[in-house]
Design a protein around this motif. Structure first.
Motif, PDB file in Angstrom:
ATOM      1  N   ASP A  82     -27.974 -18.213 -19.978  1.00 25.00           N
ATOM      2  CA  ASP A  82     -28.341 -19.321 -20.467  1.00 25.00           C
ATOM      3  C   ASP A  82     -27.666 -19.548 -21.610  1.00 25.00           C
ATOM      4  N   PRO A  83     -27.150 -20.657 -22.176  1.00 23.91           N
ATOM      5  CA  PRO A  83     -26.372 -20.852 -23.539  1.00 23.91           C
ATOM      6  C   PRO A  83     -27.353 -20.504 -24.843  1.00 23.91           C
ATOM      7  N   TYR A  84     -28.464 -20.873 -24.390  1.00 25.56           N
ATOM      8  CA  TYR A  84     -29.598 -21.064 -25.597  1.00 25.56           C
ATOM      9  C   TYR A  84     -30.389 -19.641 -25.753  1.00 25.56           C
ATOM     10  N   VAL A  85     -30.207 -19.052 -24.812  1.00 21.79           N
ATOM     11  CA  VAL A  85     -31.186 -17.668 -24.650  1.00 21.79           C
ATOM     12  C   VAL A  85     -30.218 -16.584 -25.393  1.00 21.79           C
ATOM     13  N   TYR A  86     -30.260 -16.258 -26.341  1.00 25.59           N
ATOM     14  CA  TYR A  86     -29.382 -15.069 -27.000  1.00 25.59           C
ATOM     15  C   TYR A  86     -27.878 -15.366 -26.792  1.00 25.59           C
ATOM     16  N   GLY A  87     -27.279 -16.633 -26.387  1.00 23.15           N
ATOM     17  CA  GLY A  87     -25.946 -16.846 -26.169  1.00 23.15           C
ATOM     18  C   GLY A  87     -25.105 -17.704 -27.229  1.00 23.15           C
ATOM     19  N   ARG A  88     -25.930 -17.597 -28.460  1.00 20.83           N
ATOM     20  CA  ARG A  88     -24.988 -18.268 -29.666  1.00 20.83           C
ATOM     21  C   ARG A  88     -24.872 -19.828 -29.327  1.00 20.83           C
ATOM     22  N   GLY A  89     -25.555 -20.278 -28.224  1.00 16.89           N
ATOM     23  CA  GLY A  89     -25.324 -21.781 -27.895  1.00 16.89           C
ATOM     24  C   GLY A  89     -25.377 -22.688 -28.894  1.00 16.89           C
ATOM     25  N   GLY A  90     -26.534 -22.279 -29.905  1.00 17.35           N
ATOM     26  CA  GLY A  90     -26.840 -23.539 -31.054  1.00 17.35           C
ATOM     27  C   GLY A  90     -25.744 -23.112 -31.992  1.00 17.35           C
ATOM     28  N   GLU A  91     -25.079 -22.266 -32.295  1.00 16.86           N
ATOM     29  CA  GLU A  91     -23.999 -21.985 -33.252  1.00 16.86           C
ATOM     30  C   GLU A  91     -22.809 -22.708 -32.872  1.00 16.86           C
ATOM     31  N   GLU A  92     -22.484 -22.680 -31.412  1.00 15.47           N
ATOM     32  CA  GLU A  92     -21.424 -23.532 -31.036  1.00 15.47           C
ATOM     33  C   GLU A  92     -21.643 -24.891 -31.317  1.00 15.47           C
ATOM     34  N   VAL A  93     -22.737 -25.407 -30.645  1.00 16.05           N
ATOM     35  CA  VAL A  93     -23.040 -26.799 -30.754  1.00 16.05           C
ATOM     36  C   VAL A  93     -22.972 -27.332 -32.338  1.00 16.05           C
ATOM     37  N   GLU A  94     -23.199 -26.466 -33.205  1.00 23.53           N
ATOM     38  CA  GLU A  94     -23.257 -26.884 -34.569  1.00 23.53           C
ATOM     39  C   GLU A  94     -21.852 -26.976 -35.112  1.00 23.53           C
ATOM     40  N   PHE A  95     -20.979 -25.831 -34.609  1.00 20.15           N
ATOM     41  CA  PHE A  95     -19.749 -26.080 -34.976  1.00 20.15           C
ATOM     42  C   PHE A  95     -19.026 -27.285 -34.419  1.00 20.15           C
ATOM     43  N   PHE A  96     -19.398 -27.579 -33.103  1.00 24.05           N
ATOM     44  CA  PHE A  96     -18.534 -28.595 -32.612  1.00 24.05           C
ATOM     45  C   PHE A  96     -19.037 -29.890 -32.980  1.00 24.05           C
ATOM     46  N   ARG A  97     -20.192 -29.830 -33.578  1.00 17.95           N
ATOM     47  CA  ARG A  97     -20.734 -31.110 -34.240  1.00 17.95           C
ATOM     48  C   ARG A  97     -20.070 -31.458 -35.430  1.00 17.95           C
ATOM     49  N   GLY A  98     -19.700 -30.328 -36.092  1.00 12.41           N
ATOM     50  CA  GLY A  98     -19.073 -30.327 -37.409  1.00 12.41           C
ATOM     51  C   GLY A  98     -17.575 -30.712 -37.411  1.00 12.41           C
ATOM     52  N   HIS A  99     -17.026 -30.896 -36.067  1.00 13.18           N
ATOM     53  CA  HIS A  99     -15.729 -31.073 -35.880  1.00 13.18           C
ATOM     54  C   HIS A  99     -15.806 -32.384 -35.053  1.00 13.18           C
ATOM     55  N   GLY A 100     -16.770 -33.116 -35.158  1.00 17.53           N
ATOM     56  CA  GLY A 100     -16.665 -34.444 -34.664  1.00 17.53           C
ATOM     57  C   GLY A 100     -17.196 -34.715 -33.084  1.00 17.53           C
ATOM     58  N   PHE A 101     -17.612 -33.541 -32.438  1.00 17.97           N
ATOM     59  CA  PHE A 101     -18.308 -33.688 -30.989  1.00 17.97           C
ATOM     60  C   PHE A 101     -19.711 -33.355 -31.252  1.00 17.97           C
ATOM     61  N   GLY A 102     -20.440 -34.547 -31.350  1.00 12.96           N
ATOM     62  CA  GLY A 102     -21.822 -34.441 -31.258  1.00 12.96           C
ATOM     63  C   GLY A 102     -22.572 -33.963 -29.975  1.00 12.96           C
ATOM     64  N   LEU A 103     -23.745 -33.652 -29.987  1.00 10.60           N
ATOM     65  CA  LEU A 103     -24.579 -33.386 -28.892  1.00 10.60           C
ATOM     66  C   LEU A 103     -24.745 -34.774 -28.137  1.00 10.60           C
ATOM     67  N   ALA A 104     -24.800 -34.585 -26.903  1.00 13.48           N
ATOM     68  CA  ALA A 104     -24.686 -35.990 -26.182  1.00 13.48           C
ATOM     69  C   ALA A 104     -26.029 -36.565 -26.546  1.00 13.48           C
ATOM     70  N   GLY A 105     -25.961 -37.907 -26.826  1.00  9.23           N
ATOM     71  CA  GLY A 105     -27.041 -38.707 -27.287  1.00  9.23           C
ATOM     72  C   GLY A 105     -27.257 -38.602 -28.670  1.00  9.23           C
ATOM     73  N   ASP A 106     -26.441 -37.922 -29.335  1.00 11.34           N
ATOM     74  CA  ASP A 106     -26.279 -37.927 -30.876  1.00 11.34           C
ATOM     75  C   ASP A 106     -25.637 -39.256 -31.362  1.00 11.34           C
TER      76      ASP A 106
END
Length: 589
Positions: free
Chosen positions: A374-398
């Motif tokens: 699972d991306p959010y269970v020790y998968g560094r998924g949160g870090e990746e979402v944060e990176f993509f958000r910083g490059h203009g790709f927000g989390l769906a619904g953002d």
């Protein structure tokens, strides 16, 4: 380029004397292999040598005899069995080819025709050890003749994983059938007289499929043996593995009760995907990034959403531990990039995938970032979402980044079945069990930059699952069963060890706590090592590691699978828990 092939043989080593030269972990492993084959290992190292603890234990238990001397040539001719004039049966040198003694021992052994094996030195060996799979009387050995030992181990695992369970038991039954037929019809003599196949190292003879008739007097005498041979050749392995005593009785009573027209199984056609009706639409101005979990390993454990994403993606960026069975689902037209992660390059590999995802999404492509579990269970998924958000790709619904509803320029996160919860299940461990475990704790065994995290305290009713822990299992066990240095020193650095017991800052784990190492959960080569905290380090060291894996600790580990009395650990190979999928069960495809 030419290479040699070895003559593979199986040696009955019962009662043999094996001389082991060395005191390292490999020497301990060689002693174990020797004992498993029924031989008697003799360890030859000086008394001043530092013995590996596994060696010392075998010596203390009386399994291994220790000659506390440096090697001398006469040892080869005085330590062996009396019936062969005290010459040893085989020599294992574990110190490696750079030691001058290794070459000397090899020369003396070769001159006297004593089998010798020197680790990592094929040129000094007269025999090598195969990577073996053992299932009852069935042994499968793989060798690369010194060209790639790790690859041999992988091939052995994959060959073993492709076999049905209980095949060894089938060999026991079929071997009993063969013996009884030989006794009743005197076929052993007949087989040797008429050239029937009695050697399993060669293919079947040309007469193997000849029809056996009553008119053929010679054939009539051994008809049951021939039919037994054809059963072994043409029955599906799964059917052979499930052979019963009733089947054995039928074979013995009458060959005609069995299939009268055996034929080789037809080849299976590989399924192909026809996407001719799915003409891709022009890419949008701004693409989408899908962050999805691939589950623990088996492709049938993907969510339907992730499976759809795999089929629809224009680019797949996968972690290196995403199993081949999942990647096989990616259409051939879709490019796949695997993370180039190795020790020291993890952050750089992660950054590389991030940049590739952003670039492709800016080109209007749908990018699938495929992660294990699972991306959010020790998968560094949160870090990746944060990176993509910083490059203009927000989390769906953002909404503040214009990514409403998961449309253009958005990141969509899809869950995956985490191995933290599914691996124990596939290993027969109920993470929660009434009156045994009422809570589950998921921890990492390795903190950021390899730093040891604070270990959880012992709670009798708790099951703890440690991810990313097996590479430092020794340190983890020490931390669970003893206080860390940071716990026995105060802020000034003063030692407070005596006060720790009184303060009871953390309840330590009993060393006899049941635990299990689960590797490659849900994959065909899944392996489970069942043991206790005080033996798990030794078990992992002796059995080796097969990542990805995790450690489960707690009483729940032995609720359904108790070790036998006196058993230090038990190894269970293979996974067939989802074999029913596709065998007539409609799962709503």
């Amino acid at each position: 380029m030419t290479t040699h092939v070895s003559m593979l043989t199986a040696t009955d080593a019962r009662s043999h004397i094996h001389l082991i030269v060395g005191s390292n972990p490999l020497a301990a492993a060689r002693c174990g292999q020797s004992l498993s084959a029924g031989a008697s290992p003799i360890l030859l190292v000086p008394e001043t040598a530092e013995l590996h603890y596994a060696l010392q234990k075998r010596i203390d238990d009386g399994e291994v005899k220790w000659i506390k001397e440096a090697f001398r040539d006469e040892h080869l001719f005085t330590l062996g069995r009396e019936e062969i004039d005290h010459v040893v049966d085989a020599v294992f040198v574990t110190s490696g080819p750079r030691e001058p003694l290794s070459a000397h021992i090899s020369t003396v052994c070769k001159r006297n025709r004593i089998p010798v094996n020197v680790v990592d030195a094929p040129q000094l060996c007269t025999f090598s050890l195969l990577s073996t799979h053992v299932d009852g009387p069935l042994q499968i050995g793989i060798t690369t003749n010194g060209r790639g030992c790790k690859l041999a181990s992988r091939i052995r695992r994959e060959v073993a994983a492709s076999l049905p369970p209980n095949l060894g038991s089938a060999f026991l039954r079929l071997g009993d059938v063969r013996r009884r037929i030989q006794e009743e019809d005197h076929l052993l003599h007949m087989a040797l007289a008429d050239g029937d196949d009695v050697d399993d190292s060669v293919d079947q003879l040309a007469s193997f499929n000849k029809l056996v008739t009553e008119a053929d007097i010679d054939a009539a005498k051994n008809r049951r043996m021939r039919w037994l041979g054809q059963i072994c050749e043409y029955w599906p392995l799964k059917r052979l593995a499930a052979i019963t005593d009733a089947d054995v009785s039928n074979i013995l009573q009458s060959y005609s009760d069995l299939s009268s027209s055996p034929s080789p199984p037809s080849s299976l056609n590989s399924a192909t995907n026809n996407n001719s009706n799915n003409t891709p639409s022009p890419p949008p101005k701004r693409g989408r990034i899908i962050l999805a979990g691939s589950g623990p390993g088996h492709p049938d454990l993907l969510t339907r959403a992730t499976h759809k994403a795999i089929r629809a993606a224009d680019l797949v960026l996968a972690d290196k531990l995403v199993p081949a069975g999942v990647l096989d689902l990616v259409p051939r037209r879709t490019p796949v990039r695997i993370a180039r992660k190795f020790p020291g390059n993890a952050d750089a590999a992660q950054a590389e995938l991030h940049e590739m995802a952003v670039q492709a999404a800016r080109e209007g492509k749908t990018v699938l970032r495929l992660k294990q579990g699972d991306p959010y269970v020790y998968g560094r998924g949160g870090e990746e979402v944060e990176f993509f958000r910083g490059h203009g790709f927000g989390l769906a619904g953002d909404r503040n980044l214009g990514a409403e509803g998961g449309g253009e320029g958005s990141v969509v996160v899809l869950p995956g079945v985490t191995s933290a919860l599914s691996a124990p299940l596939f290993a027969g461990i109920p993470s929660t069990q009434r009156d045994v475990a009422d809570q589950v704790l998921i921890c990492t065994g390795t903190g950021k930059k390899g730093k040891a995290p604070v270990p959880p305290e012992y709670v009798r009713s708790r099951t703890v699952v440690f991810l990313m822990a097996l590479h430092r299992v020794g340190g983890l066990v020490a931390e669970l069963t003893g206080y860390m240095d940071s716990e026995i020193r105060d802020e000034t650095g003063e030692n407070r060890e005596k006060e720790v017991g009184e303060a009871k800052k953390r309840v330590l784990w009993p060393r006899n706590t049941p635990c299990a190492v689960i590797e490659r959960a849900s994959c065909p080569d899944q392996r489970v090592i069942r043991t206790t905290l005080d033996r798990v380090v030794e078990a992992v060291e002796q059995e080796g590691s097969r990542p990805p894996g995790l450690l489960v600790v707690g009483a729940a580990c032995e609720f359904l699978n108790k070790l036998d009395k006196g058993q230090a650990w038990r190894v269970e190979e293979g996974f067939r828990g989802l074999d029913f999928v596709g065998d007539g069960l409609d799962l709503g495809e």
